[in-house]
Write a protein that holds these residues in place. Structure first.
Motif, PDB file in Angstrom:
ATOM      1  N   ARG A   1       4.112   0.132   6.460  1.00 51.30           N
ATOM      2  CA  ARG A   1       4.520  -1.342   6.982  1.00 51.30           C
ATOM      3  C   ARG A   1       4.163  -2.350   5.952  1.00 51.30           C
ATOM      4  NH1 ARG A   1       0.982  -5.051   8.328  1.00 51.30           N
ATOM      5  NH2 ARG A   1      -0.744  -3.646   8.617  1.00 51.30           N
ATOM      6  N   LYS A   2       3.110  -2.383   5.272  1.00 52.26           N
ATOM      7  CA  LYS A   2       2.763  -3.100   4.134  1.00 52.26           C
ATOM      8  C   LYS A   2       3.520  -2.946   2.816  1.00 52.26           C
ATOM      9  CE  LYS A   2      -2.281  -2.853   5.193  1.00 52.26           C
ATOM     10  NZ  LYS A   2      -3.720  -2.584   4.743  1.00 52.26           N
TER      11      LYS A   2
ATOM     12  N   ILE B   1       6.584  -5.594   3.002  1.00 52.21           N
ATOM     13  CA  ILE B   1       6.420  -7.223   3.138  1.00 52.21           C
ATOM     14  C   ILE B   1       6.927  -7.793   1.864  1.00 52.21           C
ATOM     15  CG2 ILE B   1       4.679  -9.203   2.864  1.00 52.21           C
ATOM     16  CD1 ILE B   1       2.830  -7.367   4.931  1.00 52.21           C
TER      17      ILE B   1
ATOM     18  N   LYS C   1       4.723  -2.766  12.469  1.00 54.90           N
ATOM     19  CA  LYS C   1       6.093  -2.425  12.019  1.00 54.90           C
ATOM     20  C   LYS C   1       7.125  -2.408  13.243  1.00 54.90           C
ATOM     21  CE  LYS C   1       7.858   1.798   9.637  1.00 54.90           C
ATOM     22  NZ  LYS C   1       7.438   3.246   9.520  1.00 54.90           N
TER      23      LYS C   1
ATOM     24  N   THR D   1       9.884 -10.641   9.086  1.00 57.45           N
ATOM     25  CA  THR D   1       8.813 -10.596   8.001  1.00 57.45           C
ATOM     26  C   THR D   1       7.842 -10.946   8.647  1.00 57.45           C
ATOM     27  OG1 THR D   1      10.570 -11.172   6.283  1.00 57.45           O
ATOM     28  CG2 THR D   1       8.082 -11.501   5.801  1.00 57.45           C
ATOM     29  N   ILE D   2       7.686 -11.995   9.499  1.00 58.57           N
ATOM     30  CA  ILE D   2       6.235 -12.504   9.986  1.00 58.57           C
ATOM     31  C   ILE D   2       5.720 -11.184  11.044  1.00 58.57           C
ATOM     32  CG2 ILE D   2       5.239 -13.762  11.826  1.00 58.57           C
ATOM     33  CD1 ILE D   2       7.470 -16.094  10.907  1.00 58.57           C
TER      34      ILE D   2
ATOM     35  N   THR E   1       6.582  -8.099  10.641  1.00 50.61           N
ATOM     36  CA  THR E   1       6.129  -6.855   9.901  1.00 50.61           C
ATOM     37  C   THR E   1       4.657  -7.250   9.291  1.00 50.61           C
ATOM     38  OG1 THR E   1       8.272  -6.612   9.356  1.00 50.61           O
ATOM     39  CG2 THR E   1       6.654  -5.556   7.875  1.00 50.61           C
ATOM     40  N   HIS E   2       4.073  -8.454   9.071  1.00 54.92           N
ATOM     41  CA  HIS E   2       2.796  -8.667   8.619  1.00 54.92           C
ATOM     42  C   HIS E   2       1.626  -8.164   9.481  1.00 54.92           C
ATOM     43  CE1 HIS E   2      -0.167 -10.632   6.023  1.00 54.92           C
ATOM     44  NE2 HIS E   2      -0.630 -11.109   7.396  1.00 54.92           N
ATOM     45  N   TYR E   3       2.081  -8.116  10.891  1.00 57.08           N
ATOM     46  CA  TYR E   3       1.064  -7.528  12.141  1.00 57.08           C
ATOM     47  C   TYR E   3       1.528  -6.095  12.480  1.00 57.08           C
ATOM     48  CZ  TYR E   3      -0.007 -12.352  11.725  1.00 57.08           C
ATOM     49  OH  TYR E   3      -0.466 -13.674  11.268  1.00 57.08           O
TER      50      TYR E   3
END
Length: 205
Positions: free
Chosen positions: A78-79, A82, A131, A124-125, A127-129
């Motif tokens: 997931r990271k 970003i 997947k 994108t928002i 994905t920050h938290y």
């Protein structure tokens, strides 16, 4: 065989290709909606969109991988997603602005690119938290927009392409789960995001 088919479907519906697919579809099947009729102009627009929304992001991912900034070209972590998503978002925004300046904010090409940009912002928002499946999101968005176009301007030739995309959209849900790229929940929520982007397209259209 299943693994090969799943990878094939995932490759065909790679999210960064969807804006190019949509632009090519409207330019070739619905030129009356774009006000672009010259073949040379159609090719130029298609190539420009492909270059900035597909080639540039893929090249950026490759550079990040070579520099060791991400662990895989497939962005399984997931990271890792970003930075590429932020870069792709910038590319989407630039393309949308340029097309809007050239053809107007109400042109269907501008609307399509704008909707894709908004969807990527939300993605994108998230994905920050957490997947979420970009494949199912973009595939469903593509399907909904194509459905609207079919309803607006029915065409036998277009119907064949629409049927193929419909089958691929269903297949990509199973493909992402089969490849263990996502859980069922991530795939479903990705699809819901794609559906919302389709509704956004209908609203602006």
């Amino acid at each position: 065989m299943k693994n090969l088919a799943s990878n094939f479907v995932s490759a065909i519906l790679i999210p960064m290709l969807v804006p190019t697919y949509l632009i090519i579809i409207v330019l070739f099947f619905f030129p009356q909606l774009t006000h672009v009729v010259l073949l040379t102009e159609i090719i130029k627009i298609s190539f420009f969109v492909f270059l900035l929304t597909a080639v540039a992001p893929l090249l950026f991912v490759f550079i990040l991988f070579k520099r060791g900034n991400i662990s895989s070209l497939y962005l399984k972590d997931r990271k890792d997603r970003i930075l590429p998503q932020i870069f792709t978002l910038v590319m989407y925004f630039i393309v949308t602005m340029i097309i809007s300046k050239l053809y107007g904010y109400s042109n269907i090409m501008t609307i399509i690119l704008g909707v894709n940009t908004v969807a990527l912002v939300i993605h994108t928002i998230i994905t920050h938290y957490w997947k979420i499946s970009a494949h199912t999101s973009s595939a469903v968005g593509l399907f909904v927009i194509m459905s609207v176009l079919l309803f607006k301007e029915p065409s036998t030739t277009y119907l064949i392409l629409y049927t193929v995309v419909s089958i691929l959209t269903i297949a990509v849900f199973f493909a992402r789960i089969y490849l263990k790229a996502h859980t069922a929940k991530q795939v479903i929520f990705g699809g819901l995001l794609g559906f919302l982007s389709g509704l956004l397209f209908i609203y602006f259209l």
